[in-house]
Scaffold this motif. Structure first.
Motif, PDB file in Angstrom:
ATOM      1  N   THR A 159      61.522-100.857 165.486  1.00 15.16           N
ATOM      2  CA  THR A 159      62.473-100.023 164.766  1.00 15.16           C
ATOM      3  C   THR A 159      61.715 -98.765 164.383  1.00 15.16           C
ATOM      4  O   THR A 159      60.787 -98.809 163.569  1.00 15.16           O
ATOM      5  CB  THR A 159      62.991-100.738 163.512  1.00 15.16           C
ATOM      6  OG1 THR A 159      63.562-101.993 163.881  1.00 15.16           O
ATOM      7  CG2 THR A 159      64.047 -99.886 162.823  1.00 15.16           C
TER       8      THR A 159
ATOM      9  N   ASP B 247      62.045 -96.184 162.602  1.00 15.80           N
ATOM     10  CA  ASP B 247      61.886 -95.695 161.237  1.00 15.80           C
ATOM     11  C   ASP B 247      61.078 -96.654 160.360  1.00 15.80           C
ATOM     12  O   ASP B 247      60.877 -96.377 159.178  1.00 15.80           O
ATOM     13  CB  ASP B 247      63.232 -95.378 160.601  1.00 15.80           C
ATOM     14  CG  ASP B 247      64.157 -96.583 160.535  1.00 15.80           C
ATOM     15  OD1 ASP B 247      65.303 -96.425 160.087  1.00 15.80           O
ATOM     16  OD2 ASP B 247      63.737 -97.684 160.945  1.00 15.80           O
ATOM     17  N   SER B 248      60.616 -97.751 160.962  1.00 22.52           N
ATOM     18  CA  SER B 248      59.766 -98.691 160.230  1.00 22.52           C
ATOM     19  C   SER B 248      58.374 -98.816 160.833  1.00 22.52           C
ATOM     20  O   SER B 248      57.524 -99.514 160.282  1.00 22.52           O
ATOM     21  CB  SER B 248      60.399-100.088 160.198  1.00 22.52           C
ATOM     22  OG  SER B 248      61.650-100.061 159.570  1.00 22.52           O
ATOM     23  N   TYR B 249      58.151 -98.155 161.939  1.00 19.47           N
ATOM     24  CA  TYR B 249      56.892 -98.256 162.649  1.00 19.47           C
ATOM     25  C   TYR B 249      56.208 -96.900 162.732  1.00 19.47           C
ATOM     26  O   TYR B 249      56.862 -95.858 162.767  1.00 19.47           O
ATOM     27  CB  TYR B 249      57.123 -98.750 164.079  1.00 19.47           C
ATOM     28  CG  TYR B 249      57.233-100.245 164.228  1.00 19.47           C
ATOM     29  CD1 TYR B 249      58.299-100.944 163.671  1.00 19.47           C
ATOM     30  CD2 TYR B 249      56.276-100.963 164.936  1.00 19.47           C
ATOM     31  CE1 TYR B 249      58.396-102.314 163.814  1.00 19.47           C
ATOM     32  CE2 TYR B 249      56.373-102.331 165.093  1.00 19.47           C
ATOM     33  CZ  TYR B 249      57.432-102.998 164.528  1.00 19.47           C
ATOM     34  OH  TYR B 249      57.527-104.361 164.677  1.00 19.47           O
TER      35      TYR B 249
ATOM     36  N   GLY C 270      56.825 -93.842 160.261  1.00 21.80           N
ATOM     37  CA  GLY C 270      58.224 -94.236 160.203  1.00 21.80           C
ATOM     38  C   GLY C 270      59.151 -93.186 159.615  1.00 21.80           C
ATOM     39  O   GLY C 270      60.296 -93.025 160.061  1.00 21.80           O
TER      40      GLY C 270
ATOM     41  N   ILE D 183      64.434 -91.059 168.697  1.00 22.94           N
ATOM     42  CA  ILE D 183      64.754 -92.386 168.180  1.00 22.94           C
ATOM     43  C   ILE D 183      65.746 -93.100 169.079  1.00 22.94           C
ATOM     44  O   ILE D 183      65.638 -94.312 169.306  1.00 22.94           O
ATOM     45  CB  ILE D 183      65.269 -92.293 166.735  1.00 22.94           C
ATOM     46  CG1 ILE D 183      64.131 -91.835 165.809  1.00 22.94           C
ATOM     47  CG2 ILE D 183      65.831 -93.625 166.273  1.00 22.94           C
ATOM     48  CD1 ILE D 183      64.527 -91.646 164.369  1.00 22.94           C
TER      49      ILE D 183
ATOM     50  N   ASN E  96      63.823 -94.554 171.770  1.00 23.35           N
ATOM     51  CA  ASN E  96      62.633 -95.320 171.369  1.00 23.35           C
ATOM     52  C   ASN E  96      61.372 -94.792 172.057  1.00 23.35           C
ATOM     53  O   ASN E  96      60.524 -95.575 172.519  1.00 23.35           O
ATOM     54  CB  ASN E  96      62.817 -96.812 171.664  1.00 23.35           C
ATOM     55  CG  ASN E  96      63.232 -97.594 170.428  1.00 23.35           C
ATOM     56  OD1 ASN E  96      63.859 -97.061 169.527  1.00 23.35           O
ATOM     57  ND2 ASN E  96      62.870 -98.868 170.390  1.00 23.35           N
TER      58      ASN E  96
END
Length: 125
Positions: free
Chosen positions: A28, A30-32, A53, A73, A76
């Motif tokens: 994800t 926005d979390s990595y 992120g 995004i 990816n």
């Protein structure tokens, strides 16, 4: 399972440009954090740039003003646009993705994250 794959390396003359791509699956964005590292012959692998992120970007001093990291995004995918390339930029470039990171150009410590196989960048006339 997190996987990353680099592409876009090649041979370029000094002063030229290349764009590397890192396609990540199982993450994800926005979390990595996704970082670019490089390893030149006879040298240790070291950080080049990172995008975290929240979209913050970081660069190693020798590439500031020449390299730009960005991400798409929806795809990816993280890109490393490399301009004004120098012979000392010659190295294998690796992409790494991880949920545990710190805010710096070498954002993911060795031994952490998921690493790609690398792509060769050669800057030579």
């Amino acid at each position: 399972q997190v996987q990353v794959a680099e592409s876009g390396g090649g041979l370029v003359a000094p002063g030229g440009s290349l764009r590397l791509s890192c396609e990540a699956s199982g993450v994800t964005m926005d979390s990595y954090a996704i970082g670019w590292f490089r390893q030149a012959p006879g040298k240790e692998r070291g950080g080049v740039s990172c995008i975290t992120g929240d979209g913050s970007t970081y660069y190693e001093d020798s590439v500031k003003g020449r390299f730009t990291i960005s991400r798409d995004i929806a795809k990816n995918t993280v890109y490393l646009q490399m301009n004004s390339l120098k012979p000392e930029d010659t190295a294998v470039y690796y992409c790494v993705a991880g949920p545990t990171y710190y805010p710096d150009y070498d954002c993911i410590p060795e031994g952490f994250g998921s690493w790609g196989q690398g792509t060769q960048v050669t800057v030579s006339s």
